[in-house]
Write an enzyme that holds these catalytic residues in place. Structure first.
Site, PDB file in Angstrom:
ATOM      1  N   GLY A   1       0.768  -1.242   0.000  1.00 59.89           N
ATOM      2  CA  GLY A   1       0.000   0.000   0.000  1.00 59.89           C
ATOM      3  C   GLY A   1       0.796   1.286   0.000  1.00 59.89           C
TER       4      GLY A   1
ATOM      5  N   ASP B 193       0.233   3.321   4.157  1.00 68.50           N
ATOM      6  CA  ASP B 193      -0.767   4.061   3.396  1.00 68.50           C
ATOM      7  C   ASP B 193      -1.838   4.655   4.301  1.00 68.50           C
ATOM      8  OD1 ASP B 193      -1.743   1.549   4.064  1.00 68.50           O
ATOM      9  OD2 ASP B 193      -2.393   1.023   2.042  1.00 68.50           O
TER      10      ASP B 193
ATOM     11  N   ASP C 153      -6.026   2.662  10.046  1.00 65.77           N
ATOM     12  CA  ASP C 153      -7.453   2.358  10.152  1.00 65.77           C
ATOM     13  C   ASP C 153      -7.710   1.869  11.583  1.00 65.77           C
ATOM     14  OD1 ASP C 153     -10.047   1.464   9.876  1.00 65.77           O
ATOM     15  OD2 ASP C 153      -9.759   0.531   7.939  1.00 65.77           O
TER      16      ASP C 153
ATOM     17  N   LYS D  90      -7.851   7.376   9.382  1.00 60.23           N
ATOM     18  CA  LYS D  90      -9.320   7.370   9.458  1.00 60.23           C
ATOM     19  C   LYS D  90      -9.770   7.914  10.797  1.00 60.23           C
ATOM     20  CE  LYS D  90     -10.560   3.833   6.143  1.00 60.23           C
ATOM     21  NZ  LYS D  90     -11.213   2.543   5.895  1.00 60.23           N
TER      22      LYS D  90
ATOM     23  N   PHE E 175     -14.294   3.425   2.918  1.00 59.50           N
ATOM     24  CA  PHE E 175     -13.257   2.640   2.235  1.00 59.50           C
ATOM     25  C   PHE E 175     -12.748   3.431   1.037  1.00 59.50           C
ATOM     26  CE2 PHE E 175     -11.201  -0.712  -0.115  1.00 59.50           C
ATOM     27  CZ  PHE E 175     -10.588  -1.427   0.906  1.00 59.50           C
ATOM     28  N   VAL E 176     -11.450   3.593   0.967  1.00 58.39           N
ATOM     29  CA  VAL E 176     -10.865   4.408  -0.098  1.00 58.39           C
ATOM     30  C   VAL E 176      -9.861   3.597  -0.912  1.00 58.39           C
ATOM     31  CG1 VAL E 176     -11.196   6.629   1.061  1.00 58.39           C
ATOM     32  CG2 VAL E 176      -9.128   5.312   1.511  1.00 58.39           C
TER      33      VAL E 176
ATOM     34  N   ASP F 106      -5.761  -0.385  -2.517  1.00 62.74           N
ATOM     35  CA  ASP F 106      -6.478  -1.239  -3.454  1.00 62.74           C
ATOM     36  C   ASP F 106      -7.791  -1.742  -2.887  1.00 62.74           C
ATOM     37  OD1 ASP F 106      -5.322  -3.095  -1.519  1.00 62.74           O
ATOM     38  OD2 ASP F 106      -5.998  -4.653  -2.893  1.00 62.74           O
TER      39      ASP F 106
ATOM     40  N   ARG G  23      -4.788   0.458  -7.435  1.00 60.67           N
ATOM     41  CA  ARG G  23      -3.597   1.029  -6.788  1.00 60.67           C
ATOM     42  C   ARG G  23      -2.970   2.132  -7.631  1.00 60.67           C
ATOM     43  NH1 ARG G  23      -2.165  -2.079  -2.291  1.00 60.67           N
ATOM     44  NH2 ARG G  23      -2.449  -4.318  -2.524  1.00 60.67           N
TER      45      ARG G  23
END
Ligand code: XMP
Length: 175
Positions: free
Chosen positions: A44, A100, A103, A132, A153-154, A160, A166
């Site tokens: 990521g 990345d 969360d 987040k 969700f991004v 991805d 990606r």
């Protein structure tokens, strides 16, 4: 496997680039004169790391760590699989972990614990592109944050959904 439908652009490429300038300045100021190893978490953080590191004019070493924490869907599984044996050598080094997104925090917590227990670096800090806005399952926060975002969700810019998206230059929400 069906591709998820994309929603609006959350962060466009120009916005990301401008924020990386600021992040790189903060990181450069902190690590100036220190033996720095950057540990990029794959897959990521690949794009984030590539763009950020080109803005950090310090002598540094780059290492990578391959982990999986998602196992398919859009919910963090809470368990982290290290996809390679062993760790790079961090003796006498300050380590900056790049990921990345923060969360639940499970991934970075597991990585940090393992680094401290097995590799005894001089210090461990964490930089994430996205954080987040939600209660975290683990007591872990990032030292450097590109953007605080809502709990959706991004994908894109390295992130991805089931292997897709990606390579998008922007960060977009999945519907
Ligand atoms: P945790 O929950 O351990 O999650 O902090 C960290 C890893 O889970 C992935 N992740 C996402 N991937 N869109 C993605 O494409 C998301 O919104 C998302 N949230 C978490 C990511 O790999 C991250 O390193």
């Amino acid at each position: 496997m069906m591709r998820a439908e994309l929603g609006p652009t959350l962060l466009d490429a120009a916005t990301i680039a401008a924020r990386l300038d600021g992040l790189a300045c903060e990181i450069t100021a902190f690590y100036k004169g220190k033996p720095l190893t950057v540990l990029a978490i794959l897959n990521g953080s690949l794009l984030f790391a590539a763009d950020l590191l080109r803005r950090i004019p310090l002598p540094l070493r780059l290492e990578t760590l391959n982990v999986a924490s998602y196992h398919g869907g859009m919910e963090s599984s809470g368990w982290v699989t290290f996809l390679q044996d062993g760790l790079p050598d961090f003796a006498g080094r300050h380590v900056l972990v790049l990921d990345d997104i923060l969360d639940t925090g499970c991934t970075l917590q597991a990585i940090r614990q393992r680094l401290v227990a097995e590799a005894a670096p001089l210090s461990v800090r964490v930089a994430v592109l996205l954080r987040k806005n939600k209660p975290r399952a683990q007591p872990l926060d990032a030292d450097y944050v590109g953007f605080d975002i809502d709990d959706a969700f991004v994908v894109g810019y390295g992130l991805d959904h089931q292997g897709h998206y990606r390579n998008l230059p922007d960060v977009r929400v999945v519907r």
